[in-house]
Structure formats: structure tokens, C-alpha cells
Scaffold this motif. Structure first.
Motif, PDB file in Angstrom:
ATOM      1  N   ARG A 112     -17.595 -28.200  -3.734  1.00 24.01           N
ATOM      2  CA  ARG A 112     -17.671 -26.810  -3.728  1.00 24.01           C
ATOM      3  C   ARG A 112     -18.500 -26.278  -2.561  1.00 24.01           C
ATOM      4  NH1 ARG A 112     -18.145 -25.734  -9.686  1.00 24.01           N
ATOM      5  NH2 ARG A 112     -15.900 -25.757 -10.552  1.00 24.01           N
ATOM      6  N   ILE A 113     -19.184 -27.388  -1.694  1.00 20.00           N
ATOM      7  CA  ILE A 113     -19.901 -26.783  -0.501  1.00 20.00           C
ATOM      8  C   ILE A 113     -18.998 -26.198   0.752  1.00 20.00           C
ATOM      9  CG2 ILE A 113     -20.180 -28.942   0.520  1.00 20.00           C
ATOM     10  CD1 ILE A 113     -23.253 -28.293   0.724  1.00 20.00           C
ATOM     11  N   ARG A 114     -19.515 -25.194   1.174  1.00 18.84           N
ATOM     12  CA  ARG A 114     -18.844 -24.465   2.124  1.00 18.84           C
ATOM     13  C   ARG A 114     -19.605 -24.018   3.366  1.00 18.84           C
ATOM     14  NH1 ARG A 114     -17.493 -21.839  -2.011  1.00 18.84           N
ATOM     15  NH2 ARG A 114     -17.997 -19.803  -1.492  1.00 18.84           N
ATOM     16  N   ALA A 115     -19.077 -23.732   4.412  1.00 17.23           N
ATOM     17  CA  ALA A 115     -20.063 -23.425   5.663  1.00 17.23           C
ATOM     18  C   ALA A 115     -19.129 -22.239   6.148  1.00 17.23           C
ATOM     19  CB  ALA A 115     -20.273 -24.339   6.420  1.00 17.23           C
ATOM     20  N   ARG A 116     -20.013 -21.059   6.337  1.00 12.88           N
ATOM     21  CA  ARG A 116     -19.611 -19.843   7.144  1.00 12.88           C
ATOM     22  C   ARG A 116     -19.923 -20.085   8.668  1.00 12.88           C
ATOM     23  NH1 ARG A 116     -21.705 -15.523   4.156  1.00 12.88           N
ATOM     24  NH2 ARG A 116     -20.501 -15.614   1.964  1.00 12.88           N
ATOM     25  N   LYS A 117     -19.327 -19.839   9.613  1.00  9.04           N
ATOM     26  CA  LYS A 117     -19.722 -20.045  11.012  1.00  9.04           C
ATOM     27  C   LYS A 117     -19.376 -18.796  11.895  1.00  9.04           C
ATOM     28  CE  LYS A 117     -17.469 -24.632  10.328  1.00  9.04           C
ATOM     29  NZ  LYS A 117     -16.192 -25.156  10.703  1.00  9.04           N
TER      30      LYS A 117
ATOM     31  N   TYR B  36     -24.266 -21.816  11.193  1.00  5.45           N
ATOM     32  CA  TYR B  36     -23.682 -22.059  10.123  1.00  5.45           C
ATOM     33  C   TYR B  36     -24.281 -21.725   8.493  1.00  5.45           C
ATOM     34  CZ  TYR B  36     -21.664 -26.005  12.894  1.00  5.45           C
ATOM     35  OH  TYR B  36     -20.694 -26.527  13.978  1.00  5.45           O
ATOM     36  N   GLU B  37     -23.711 -20.843   7.884  1.00  8.68           N
ATOM     37  CA  GLU B  37     -24.272 -20.579   6.783  1.00  8.68           C
ATOM     38  C   GLU B  37     -23.640 -21.150   5.561  1.00  8.68           C
ATOM     39  OE1 GLU B  37     -23.442 -16.313   6.115  1.00  8.68           O
ATOM     40  OE2 GLU B  37     -24.111 -15.937   8.155  1.00  8.68           O
ATOM     41  N   ILE B  38     -24.447 -21.965   4.883  1.00  7.13           N
ATOM     42  CA  ILE B  38     -24.294 -22.918   4.009  1.00  7.13           C
ATOM     43  C   ILE B  38     -24.101 -22.309   2.399  1.00  7.13           C
ATOM     44  CG2 ILE B  38     -24.412 -25.366   3.012  1.00  7.13           C
ATOM     45  CD1 ILE B  38     -23.969 -25.231   5.943  1.00  7.13           C
ATOM     46  N   LEU B  39     -23.007 -22.485   1.852  1.00  7.17           N
ATOM     47  CA  LEU B  39     -22.919 -22.003   0.283  1.00  7.17           C
ATOM     48  C   LEU B  39     -22.574 -23.303  -0.556  1.00  7.17           C
ATOM     49  CD1 LEU B  39     -20.240 -19.634   1.633  1.00  7.17           C
ATOM     50  CD2 LEU B  39     -22.127 -18.855   0.799  1.00  7.17           C
TER      51      LEU B  39
ATOM     52  N   GLY C  39     -23.452 -35.762  -3.887  1.00  6.57           N
ATOM     53  CA  GLY C  39     -22.084 -35.522  -4.031  1.00  6.57           C
ATOM     54  C   GLY C  39     -21.633 -34.725  -2.908  1.00  6.57           C
ATOM     55  N   SER C  40     -22.114 -33.979  -2.238  1.00  6.31           N
ATOM     56  CA  SER C  40     -21.688 -32.952  -1.359  1.00  6.31           C
ATOM     57  C   SER C  40     -22.136 -33.315   0.124  1.00  6.31           C
ATOM     58  CB  SER C  40     -22.045 -31.725  -1.802  1.00  6.31           C
ATOM     59  OG  SER C  40     -23.505 -31.216  -1.507  1.00  6.31           O
ATOM     60  N   VAL C  41     -22.923 -34.404   0.471  1.00  7.81           N
ATOM     61  CA  VAL C  41     -23.384 -34.707   1.918  1.00  7.81           C
ATOM     62  C   VAL C  41     -22.244 -34.879   2.625  1.00  7.81           C
ATOM     63  CG1 VAL C  41     -25.849 -35.141   1.525  1.00  7.81           C
ATOM     64  CG2 VAL C  41     -24.119 -37.025   1.294  1.00  7.81           C
ATOM     65  N   THR C  42     -21.146 -35.718   2.436  1.00 14.97           N
ATOM     66  CA  THR C  42     -20.044 -36.184   3.250  1.00 14.97           C
ATOM     67  C   THR C  42     -19.289 -34.929   3.527  1.00 14.97           C
ATOM     68  OG1 THR C  42     -19.897 -37.913   1.552  1.00 14.97           O
ATOM     69  CG2 THR C  42     -18.244 -37.653   3.428  1.00 14.97           C
ATOM     70  N   THR C  43     -18.825 -33.932   2.711  1.00 17.17           N
ATOM     71  CA  THR C  43     -18.287 -32.663   2.925  1.00 17.17           C
ATOM     72  C   THR C  43     -19.066 -31.716   3.954  1.00 17.17           C
ATOM     73  OG1 THR C  43     -17.696 -32.795   0.675  1.00 17.17           O
ATOM     74  CG2 THR C  43     -16.750 -31.061   2.117  1.00 17.17           C
ATOM     75  N   PHE C  44     -20.398 -31.842   3.692  1.00 15.69           N
ATOM     76  CA  PHE C  44     -21.326 -31.117   4.607  1.00 15.69           C
ATOM     77  C   PHE C  44     -21.334 -31.545   6.077  1.00 15.69           C
ATOM     78  CE2 PHE C  44     -25.745 -30.998   6.246  1.00 15.69           C
ATOM     79  CZ  PHE C  44     -26.027 -29.589   6.318  1.00 15.69           C
ATOM     80  N   THR C  45     -21.447 -32.942   6.216  1.00 17.80           N
ATOM     81  CA  THR C  45     -21.509 -33.478   7.343  1.00 17.80           C
ATOM     82  C   THR C  45     -20.243 -33.243   8.242  1.00 17.80           C
ATOM     83  OG1 THR C  45     -22.912 -34.925   6.372  1.00 17.80           O
ATOM     84  CG2 THR C  45     -22.170 -35.540   8.673  1.00 17.80           C
ATOM     85  N   ASP C  46     -19.305 -33.164   7.505  1.00 13.07           N
ATOM     86  CA  ASP C  46     -17.629 -33.109   8.199  1.00 13.07           C
ATOM     87  C   ASP C  46     -17.542 -31.593   8.724  1.00 13.07           C
ATOM     88  OD1 ASP C  46     -17.171 -35.630   7.498  1.00 13.07           O
ATOM     89  OD2 ASP C  46     -15.857 -34.985   5.890  1.00 13.07           O
ATOM     90  N   LYS C  47     -18.463 -30.736   8.320  1.00 17.82           N
ATOM     91  CA  LYS C  47     -18.101 -29.338   8.794  1.00 17.82           C
ATOM     92  C   LYS C  47     -18.928 -28.847  10.228  1.00 17.82           C
ATOM     93  CE  LYS C  47     -17.728 -27.515   4.017  1.00 17.82           C
ATOM     94  NZ  LYS C  47     -16.340 -27.548   4.125  1.00 17.82           N
ATOM     95  N   PHE C  48     -19.730 -29.804  10.782  1.00 13.37           N
ATOM     96  CA  PHE C  48     -20.108 -29.675  11.878  1.00 13.37           C
ATOM     97  C   PHE C  48     -19.517 -30.542  13.096  1.00 13.37           C
ATOM     98  CE2 PHE C  48     -23.379 -29.026   8.704  1.00 13.37           C
ATOM     99  CZ  PHE C  48     -24.153 -27.682   9.192  1.00 13.37           C
ATOM    100  N   ASP C  49     -19.949 -29.934  14.146  1.00 15.14           N
ATOM    101  CA  ASP C  49     -19.007 -30.564  15.488  1.00 15.14           C
ATOM    102  C   ASP C  49     -20.112 -30.312  16.549  1.00 15.14           C
ATOM    103  OD1 ASP C  49     -17.524 -31.119  17.483  1.00 15.14           O
ATOM    104  OD2 ASP C  49     -16.238 -29.352  17.645  1.00 15.14           O
ATOM    105  N   PRO C  50     -21.172 -31.358  16.639  1.00 11.37           N
ATOM    106  CA  PRO C  50     -22.134 -31.697  17.795  1.00 11.37           C
ATOM    107  C   PRO C  50     -21.827 -31.541  18.967  1.00 11.37           C
ATOM    108  CG  PRO C  50     -22.468 -33.274  15.782  1.00 11.37           C
ATOM    109  CD  PRO C  50     -21.082 -32.622  15.524  1.00 11.37           C
ATOM    110  N   ALA C  51     -20.378 -32.156  19.199  1.00 10.85           N
ATOM    111  CA  ALA C  51     -20.077 -32.445  20.613  1.00 10.85           C
ATOM    112  C   ALA C  51     -19.707 -31.168  21.391  1.00 10.85           C
ATOM    113  CB  ALA C  51     -19.028 -33.396  20.710  1.00 10.85           C
ATOM    114  N   ASN C  52     -19.130 -30.438  20.574  1.00  7.12           N
ATOM    115  CA  ASN C  52     -18.585 -28.890  21.028  1.00  7.12           C
ATOM    116  C   ASN C  52     -19.527 -27.654  20.902  1.00  7.12           C
ATOM    117  OD1 ASN C  52     -16.563 -30.533  22.043  1.00  7.12           O
ATOM    118  ND2 ASN C  52     -15.465 -30.353  20.143  1.00  7.12           N
ATOM    119  N   ASP C  53     -20.534 -28.003  20.128  1.00  9.41           N
ATOM    120  CA  ASP C  53     -21.442 -26.847  19.641  1.00  9.41           C
ATOM    121  C   ASP C  53     -22.340 -26.277  20.872  1.00  9.41           C
ATOM    122  OD1 ASP C  53     -20.659 -26.403  17.325  1.00  9.41           O
ATOM    123  OD2 ASP C  53     -21.989 -27.237  16.038  1.00  9.41           O
ATOM    124  N   PRO C  54     -22.747 -25.211  20.930  1.00  8.43           N
ATOM    125  CA  PRO C  54     -23.652 -24.773  21.940  1.00  8.43           C
ATOM    126  C   PRO C  54     -25.216 -25.409  21.783  1.00  8.43           C
ATOM    127  CG  PRO C  54     -23.430 -22.843  20.380  1.00  8.43           C
ATOM    128  CD  PRO C  54     -22.383 -24.111  20.083  1.00  8.43           C
TER     129      PRO C  54
END
Length: 512
Positions: A402-407, A417-420, A426-441
Motif C-alpha cells: 500500500r506504500i505510494r510516492a507522489r513526486k 517525494y511525498e510518501i503515503l 514489509g514495504s521497504v522494497t516497494t519504497f526503495t524501488d520508487k527512487f531514481d538516484p542516478a537521474n534525480d537533481p
């Protein structure tokens, strides 16, 4: 004294006629059940009656719920059958005392509310498993032991007589309530079958064939076992299981009475009373027990609302032990078997089969698993424990997805990244997948306004994520953390490196 016991609470109007009749009725329905369960566990039927008397009396006086009836109930004794077979009766007494101590502690430390954590499917599975065990145990009564100690099934006319009488009992128990509910059907069934057997002089198996009930007052007796660590290792798991099963059943019965009577009972007070009653049982030769759903319903339907009926029921049972043994011994086993089969049928949660297509798949799985463990291993506590663990894991899995991120990126080029939803193991894997360190400012803010950090796995995930950004020479800030989350991160500073962005305008809880 009066205030604490509420026994002679004159502010409560007591309807003496209802209380006395309800008490007598409850006694009559408790006797067959206590006898049957003692016989089922291979104990003297007298131990079942002692349990009914002592549990009933102590919990009626001290309990947290007037109108609730306790006695030598089946759920708690079924748990101990394996112990009785392997170690004998003295170990049973010691286990009952230890279980009582556990229950007493639950009440003293006010832990009664944790029984509410048992999910409905687990209860369905538990009760269905229990119903099957009780039913199968009744089928065992159709066996007979011959002179050479060989066990075989009843044959010929004795089998037909026993089956016919059992069937007659079941029919009466089923149809009699449709005529009147003033007298309990199980009592009428036993009396009618008794009369038929005496009137036609039918030769069939009676209680006396199994054991004699020589009646005397329960006497004080310290369990005759070695007081050693080894003994404790044997009885500890059984006592824990018995205490758990007894409290679950008692506190669920308590909440059922609360609903029926529109009043509130005290779970912790009831736990203490159950504990004291079981300790008394262990030292005075009873088999222990807990609240009895069927008898409590009989009591409420008979109009009881006070403690008096429970006390009268217990004293009636004591009088029957002292005076009525010769009559009890003549009761045909077929009558008890029929009553217990009906107890099993009413214990079975038929509603769980009706709503099976409306329940989530995971709940069906939990219910069936709990029932199977109960039936196959006869281990009710293990069944409930496994059920609770599966339910907890299913809950964790559901929340994990159920964890989501508004960007969004603001005018200064800072990415948010607004986390909901909660961040936990249980949710750390889904959480980590939402980020893009290589292309972020270069500046990235994670906003936890709608989220919270729950456990160590979450902290570890944040640490790993911030290190990924550091490797890219970018800065990660955590914003809008609630007070407890900040405290958690501060405590973990030695292990992790994260950058908390102090926000002067936003505080979840003011600084203490």
C-alpha cells in the motif's frame, strides 16, 4: 467487602425466582457435560463434577461478569489429554495450578485486552476443530473393552440399543426447544432416555460401567510430583496452553454476555477469578476449566442477570456429588453421548461455511489450517498461535503493497517525494524501488507528512538510500518526520547516516 464482591449489591434488583430456577437448570446441564468431558479425558467423572462445582463457585463470586457460568469445560481438558496419557493424573493437577497462576497474572497485569487480537477466522477454525474432536470422542463410546482388555466395537443388539437411545436423545435435544425453552432440552433428553431405559429394563452401558462416583467433599491435596526443573519443563507448555485456551474462551464468552445484556464486564477481573478457580481445582482434585458458552446461554435465557444463579448451580452440583451419586451412575451413556454430539454440532460454526465464498482467500486458509491442526494434533494452542501468525503475516503483506510516492519538482529544482503509507519491514522494497538516484537533481526531499517510520528495517532502508545519493554527490533530506520517528532515527545515529531537515513550522507533537 460487599463493594468489591458486588455479591450482595442491594442496589441491583435481583429476581430470586429467576436466579434460583436458572441456577438449578444450569447445574443440570453442567453435570452431563462435565461428566462426559472427564470420561473423554480418561478421568474419574467425579473430577469433572468437582471442577464444575469449584470453577462455578469461585468465578460466580469473584468473576468480572455476573450471569456468566464457568465449569469443567471441554476446551481446557482436551488440551491436557496427551499429558494425562503420558504422565498421569498428579501431573494434571500441577498443570492446572500453574495454568491458574498464569491466568491470575494476566488479570493482575491487566493483559486481558490482548485476547481481542485473535482474528475471527482463527476463532472459527478453533471452534470447528474443537467440535470435530468432541464429536469423534463420542463415537469412541460405541467401543467396549472385554475381559482380555481388548477394545472392540459394540455389536449386535447392544450396538442397536446404544445407537437408538443416542438418536432419541439427539431428536429430543433438537425438537424440545421448539415446544418450550423454560427447561433445558439436554436435561429433558437425559431424563426421558433414563426413564425409557428404566421403564423397559433395557440393558445398556451406563456411567457406572465407566467409573463410580463415590461422593465426598473435595479434599486438599498437594500434587504428588517431584518438584524439579524437569517437571516444570513437562508441565509448563501444557499449563501455558491451558491458561491461554481457558482465557480465550472465558473472555470471548464475557464479550458475548456484554452484547446480550447491554452491559460491560471486566476482562481483567474475570482473568483473576479464572486463575483463582483453577488454582483451587489443582489443590482440591478438580480437572480445571473455564467459562462455558452453552451453560452461560442457558443461564441468560432462564432470566439470570446476577451472581446468585452461578452460586446456586455450584451448590446444587455439590449436593448431587454428596447425595445423588447412585442416581447419576445409572444414567445411560447413550444419553450423555447424544447430548455431547449436540454440543459438538452447536459448537461448529456453520456460519463459516455459509459465508465461505464471501471471505478473503487468506481468511479461508487460516480457518481451515487452524481446524486441521486442532483435529490432527489435538493441540488447540498451537492451532490458535499458527492462525494468529498467518493472519499477522497476511496483514503485513497487504500493508506492504500500500506504500505510494507522489513526486514533483519545485521552481528551485528540488525534487520532492511525498510518501503515503507506513514504512516497515514489509514495504521497504516497494519504497526503495520508487527512487531514481542516478537521474534525480542534486537536492532531494522525502516528505513523511502522510507516512511514518515503523521499525529498524525502515531505518536501514533510508540509510542505504541516502548512501546511494551520496555516491552520486547528491543530498537527501527527510522532512516532516513525527516526534517518535525523529527519536527513532536519533537512537540509530551510530548505525546510520541520514539528513533530517528541521522544519520550524511543522510539528506533529510539541517538544516536551
Amino acid at each position: 467487602m460487599e463493594k468489591s464482591l458486588k455479591l450482595f449489591d442491594f442496589s441491583q434488583r435481583i429476581n430470586y425466582k429467576n436466579e434460583i430456577l436458572a441456577g438449578l437448570t444450569v447445574a443440570m446441564t453442567m453435570i452431563p457435560e462435565s461428566l462426559s468431558f472427564a470420561i473423554l479425558a480418561g478421568l474419574s467423572p467425579l473430577m469433572g463434577l468437582y471442577a464444575a462445582f469449584m470453577m462455578g463457585l469461585v468465578t460466580a463470586i469473584l468473576g468480572g461478569r455476573p450471569g456468566m457460568v464457568s465449569g469443567g469445560a471441554g476446551a481446557t481438558i482436551v488440551v491436557l489429554i496427551a499429558l494425562i496419557k503420558t504422565h498421569g493424573i498428579e501431573y494434571l493437577f500441577a498443570t492446572v495450578v500453574l495454568a491458574g497462576i498464569f491466568q491470575l497474572m494476566v488479570g493482575v497485569f491487566k493483559l486481558g485486552k490482548f485476547v481481542r487480537l485473535i482474528p475471527q477466522p482463527v476463532m472459527y477454525g478453533f471452534l470447528n476443530g474443537l467440535a470435530v474432536i468432541i464429536f469423534m470422542a463420542q463415537v469412541e463410546q460405541f467401543k467396549i473393552i472385554d475381559a482380555n482388555r481388548v477394545v472392540g466395537w459394540l455389536q449386535g443388539s447392544s450396538l442397536y440399543i446404544m445407537s437408538g437411545l443416542t438418536l432419541l436423545t439427539i431428536v429430543i435435544v433438537y425438537f424440545f426447544p421448539k415446544i418450550t425453552k423454560a427447561v433445558p432440552a439436554s436435561l429433558i433428553a437425559i431424563l426421558i432416555v433414563f426413564a425409557v431405559v428404566l421403564g423397559f429394563n433395557i440393558n445398556t452401558k451406563t456411567v457406572a460401567d465407566i467409573a463410580h462416583i463415590s461422593g465426598s467433599l473435595p479434599s486438599f491435596h498437594i500434587p504428588n510430583i517431584p518438584f524439579s526443573l524437569e517437571t516444570l519443563q513437562i508441565i509448563f507448555p501444557y499449563a501455558l496452553i491451558m491458561a491461554g485456551v481457558g482465557l480465550i474462551e472465558s473472555l470471548l464468552t464475557l464479550s458475548m454476555v456484554d452484547e446480550i445484556t447491554n452491559s460491560k464486564g471486566s476482562a481483567n477481573k474475570e482473568s483473576v477469578a479464572q486463575g483463582v478457580a483453577n488454582i483451587t481445582n489443582g489443590f482440591f482434585g478438580g480437572m480445571g476449566g473455564c467459562a462455558m458458552v452453552a451453560q452461560t446461554l442457558v443461564n441468560l435465557n432462564a432470566g439470570s442477570r446476577a451472581r446468585l444463579s452461578g452460586i446456586i448451580a455450584s451448590i446444587t452440583i455439590l449436593i448431587i456429588i454428596l447425595v445423588g451419586a447412585p442416581f447419576i451412575e445409572k444414567i445411560p451413556m447413550a444419553a450423555l453421548v447424544g447430548v455431547m454430539m449436540m454440543v459438538a454440532i452447536s459448537t461448529f460454526q456453520w456460519v463459516s461455511i455459509r459465508i465461505v465464498n464471501k471471505m478473503p482467500k487468506s481468511d479461508i486458509f487460516v480457518g481451515i489450517t487452524v481446524a486441521l491442526i486442532t483435529i490432527v494434533l489435538h493441540n488447540l494452542a498451537l492451532a490458535v498461535l499458527v492462525g494468529v501468525i498467518i493472519s499477522a503475516l497476511v496483514f503485513a503483506w497487504d500493508n506492504a503493497t500500500r506504500i505510494r510516492a507522489r513526486k514533483h519538482t519545485d521552481e528551485n529544482g528540488i525534487k520532492y517525494y511525498e510518501i503515503l503509507g507506513p514504512l516497515f519491514f514489509g514495504s521497504v522494497t516497494t519504497f526503495t524501488d520508487k527512487f531514481d538516484p542516478a537521474n534525480d537533481p542534486e537536492q532531494v526531499v522525502i516528505d513523511f507528512k502522510e507516512s511514518r517510520i515503523v521499525d529498524m528495517s525502515a531505518i536501514d532502508a533510508l540509510d542505504k538510500l541516502s548512501k546511494k545519493y551520496v555516491q552520486q554527490n547528491k543530498k537527501l533530506h527527510l522532512k516532516h518526520l513525527s516526534e517518535d520517528c525523529i527519536k527513532m532515527l536519533k537512537n540509530a545515529e551510530a548505525v546510520i547516516e541520514v539528513n533530517i531537515q528541521e522544519d520550524p513550522t511543522y510539528k506533529v507533537m510539541p517538544e516536551k
